[in-house]
Design a protein around this motif. Structure first.
Motif, short mmCIF file in Angstrom:
data_model
loop_
_atom_site.label_atom_id
_atom_site.label_comp_id
_atom_site.label_asym_id
_atom_site.label_seq_id
_atom_site.Cartn_x
_atom_site.Cartn_y
_atom_site.Cartn_z
N GLU A 135 0.83 -1.21 0.00
CA GLU A 135 0.00 0.00 0.00
C GLU A 135 0.86 1.25 0.00
OE1 GLU A 135 -2.96 2.45 -0.33
OE2 GLU A 135 -3.42 0.30 -0.19
N ALA A 136 1.93 1.26 0.79
CA ALA A 136 2.81 2.44 0.85
C ALA A 136 3.47 2.70 -0.50
CB ALA A 136 3.87 2.23 1.92
N LEU A 137 3.94 1.65 -1.15
CA LEU A 137 4.59 1.81 -2.46
C LEU A 137 3.59 2.31 -3.51
CD1 LEU A 137 6.74 -1.43 -2.34
CD2 LEU A 137 7.66 0.90 -2.46
N LEU A 138 2.41 1.73 -3.52
CA LEU A 138 1.39 2.15 -4.48
C LEU A 138 0.96 3.60 -4.23
CD1 LEU A 138 -0.76 -1.11 -4.51
CD2 LEU A 138 0.64 -0.26 -6.40
N ALA A 139 0.83 3.97 -2.97
CA ALA A 139 0.43 5.34 -2.64
C ALA A 139 1.49 6.34 -3.08
CB ALA A 139 0.18 5.46 -1.14
N HIS A 140 2.74 5.90 -3.22
CA HIS A 140 3.81 6.78 -3.66
C HIS A 140 4.15 6.59 -5.14
CE1 HIS A 140 4.29 7.43 0.64
NE2 HIS A 140 5.06 8.46 0.36
N GLY A 141 3.21 6.02 -5.88
CA GLY A 141 3.35 6.00 -7.33
C GLY A 141 3.86 4.74 -7.97
N ALA A 142 4.06 3.68 -7.23
CA ALA A 142 4.49 2.43 -7.86
C ALA A 142 3.44 1.96 -8.87
CB ALA A 142 4.72 1.35 -6.80
#
Length: 519
Positions: free
Chosen positions: A130-137
């Motif tokens: 979730e953290a990676l996706l929220a930062h644009g992954a």
């Protein structure tokens, strides 16, 4: 002299790595100030930042980044290891966030084509995903493997891993390849499929005389199966996989618009057999969202089953179908609750009656009926003294929606539960008592008794309940909480809300200005 300087430099470097591994952030700061470079590497070419990232030392990571360590610098003898990937592989979300804030690129690949997202998805670290996706992954950037020429889509990897939380995160961020992921999830829904496959994968790694052991770990809404080979009692190799494939199948079917029959959804829940797990909860939630007459009638029919687990599933469904079906759901739910003997059925029927009671309390039912009869309050009260704390916790939650301000037995039950030996039961009962539409000496006394509760949020809820009733005992308790630096999160928010409810403006200003004590 040069040799002495080199030896001293090596010692300082070794001390830096030791401090990183030991979590001694102050020592890391001191060594960096003494001249040890933030980009220091060990004898294997591993950077201090990479070591801190894989060791889940967010403090050391922040210190090294502040001292100039490059979050993008590859590490290791072959330069193939990225700090972000190392942190993501271990599920070290706080470290991942620190590296991203310092400029690490989410989709950069390291050795063998892995990205940070590919590592996190493959290991089932949903928070990190979730953290990676929220930062644009990129939710569709393929990772290595899968037999596809361009790699495997993350959603397919997550479906194989068996982590419903990871799949939910990817779906929230628009991940594709849903048909392929659905096919992969369906491959693993058969009983024991995961364990058999892990055994087969480990077999080539096992030597003659090696022992194989299986462990099952309750986590992430399900069970993780770990298969290990042991030689002389010591682990040689291990593989693990989660088992939420039925929940994932249900999630993916719904996302694709597939209308799975009630019987099939119910069958998945029953194969799971544990109401709190994702494989049970997702079919129930799907039927709630469907919210139609067909689902209601199917659940009503299951209320007459001889199997308590089937009746528990029916109760879970009926409790969440909404106000349109409350008139049909309430009579069988009252009957189920009155005669329930198993923890699963007691818990499901109590919870369902509590949900429908809240609808009546909020005025969402067209014909709420006579309080205490149509809403199932007498049936729920039967279980308020159950020996299982999980049942008492559900009763406390249900009573919050069921007890009217003039119902003595209901208020008495909440008062008793607010003094329960179990922390979570006390918390929920205190919250319900604080919000009750009644003001009696017994309620105030029960709330005052919780002002010194060891669970901070319980004490804060008690103070809120007294503040609403303009009881002066709330003031000193709130002053202690707001000045205590250990009272954080929901407890502090509840205490702040309680302050706003105090009648004296001067007292409100004084308490609002309190700062946490420094420890």
């Amino acid at each position: 002299m040069t040799n002495e300087r080199t030896a001293g430099s090596d010692r300082a470097r070794d001390e830096l790595f030791s401090a990183v591994y030991d979590g001694r952030d102050d020592a890391v700061v001191a060594l960096l100030r003494s001249g040890v470079p933030a980009e220091a590497t060990d004898q294997d070419g591993q950077s201090a930042l990479y070591a801190a990232a894989v060791s889940d030392e967010p403090g050391a990571v922040r210190v090294l980044l502040a001292a100039g360590a490059d979050p993008e610098r590859a590490s290791g003898a072959d330069g193939g290891d990225l700090p972000l990937c190392g942190a993501a592989c271990g599920g070290h979300t706080e470290v991942v966030l620190a590296l991203l804030a310092a400029g690490a690129r989410t989709d950069r690949r390291e050795a063998y084509g892995f990205t940070a997202l590919a590592w996190a998805v493959g290991q089932g670290h949903a928070d990190t995903v979730e953290a990676l996706l929220a930062h644009g992954a990129d939710p569709d950037l393929p990772g290595p493997g899968g037999g596809a020429p361009d790699g495997e889509p993350p959603l397919v990897t997550a479906a194989r891993r068996g982590s419903p939380s990871t799949v939910r995160a990817l779906l929230r961020h628009g991940a594709g390849a849903r048909q392929e992921a659905l096919a992969e999830a369906r491959r693993w829904t058969a009983p024991e499929a995961v364990e058999h496959e892990l055994h087969a994968e480990l077999l080539p790694l096992a030597g003659e005389g090696d022992e194989t052991v299986v462990r099952r770990i309750e986590e992430d809404g399900g069970v993780t199966v770990v298969v290990e080979t042991l030689k002389d009692g010591a682990p040689v190799a291990s593989l693990e996989r989660q088992t939420g494939h039925a929940a994932i199948t249900t999630l993916l079917e719904e996302s694709l618009g597939v209308r799975t029959p009630f019987e099939e959804l119910a069958g998945r829940a029953l194969r799971c057999g544990v109401p709190g797990r994702d494989d049970w909860l997702e079919p129930v939630a799907t039927l709630w969202r469907r919210g139609d007459e067909e689902s209601c009638q199917a659940a009503l029919a299951w209320c007459a089953s001889d199997d308590p687990l089937r009746r528990a599933f029916a109760a879970d469904v009926l409790g969440g179908l909404g106000p349109l079906f409350a008139g049909q759901a309430l009579p069988p739910l009252r009957e189920l609750c009155a005669g329930a003997q198993t923890p699963e059925l007691i818990g499901a029927s109590v919870t369902a009656l509590g949900k429908l009671g809240k609808l009546g309390k909020l005025g969402k039912l067209e014909k709420p009926g006579r309080r205490g009869e149509l809403d199932g309050l007498p049936q729920v009260l039967r279980h308020s003294g159950h020996p299982d704390a999980a049942i008492r916790r559900r009763v406390a939650l249900a009573l919050a929606g069921l007890v009217p301000g003039d119902h003595e037995d209901g208020l008495a039950a909440l008062t008793a539960l607010s003094a329960d030996a179990d922390d979570s039961v006390r918390r929920r009962a205190t919250t319900a008592l604080a919000g009750a539409d009644a003001d009696t000496t017994a309620i105030r006394t029960a709330l005052a008794a919780r002002l010194a509760d060891p669970v901070a949020v319980t004490a804060a809820e008690a103070a809120r309940g007294l503040a609403v009733r303009q009881d002066p005992r709330a003031v000193d308790a709130l002053a202690r909480m707001l000045a205590d630096g250990s009272v954080t999160g929901h407890a502090r928010e509840t205490a702040a809300d309680a302050v706003r409810r105090l009648p004296d403006a001067a007292v409100r200003r004084r308490l609002a200005g309190l700062l946490p004590r420094r420890r």
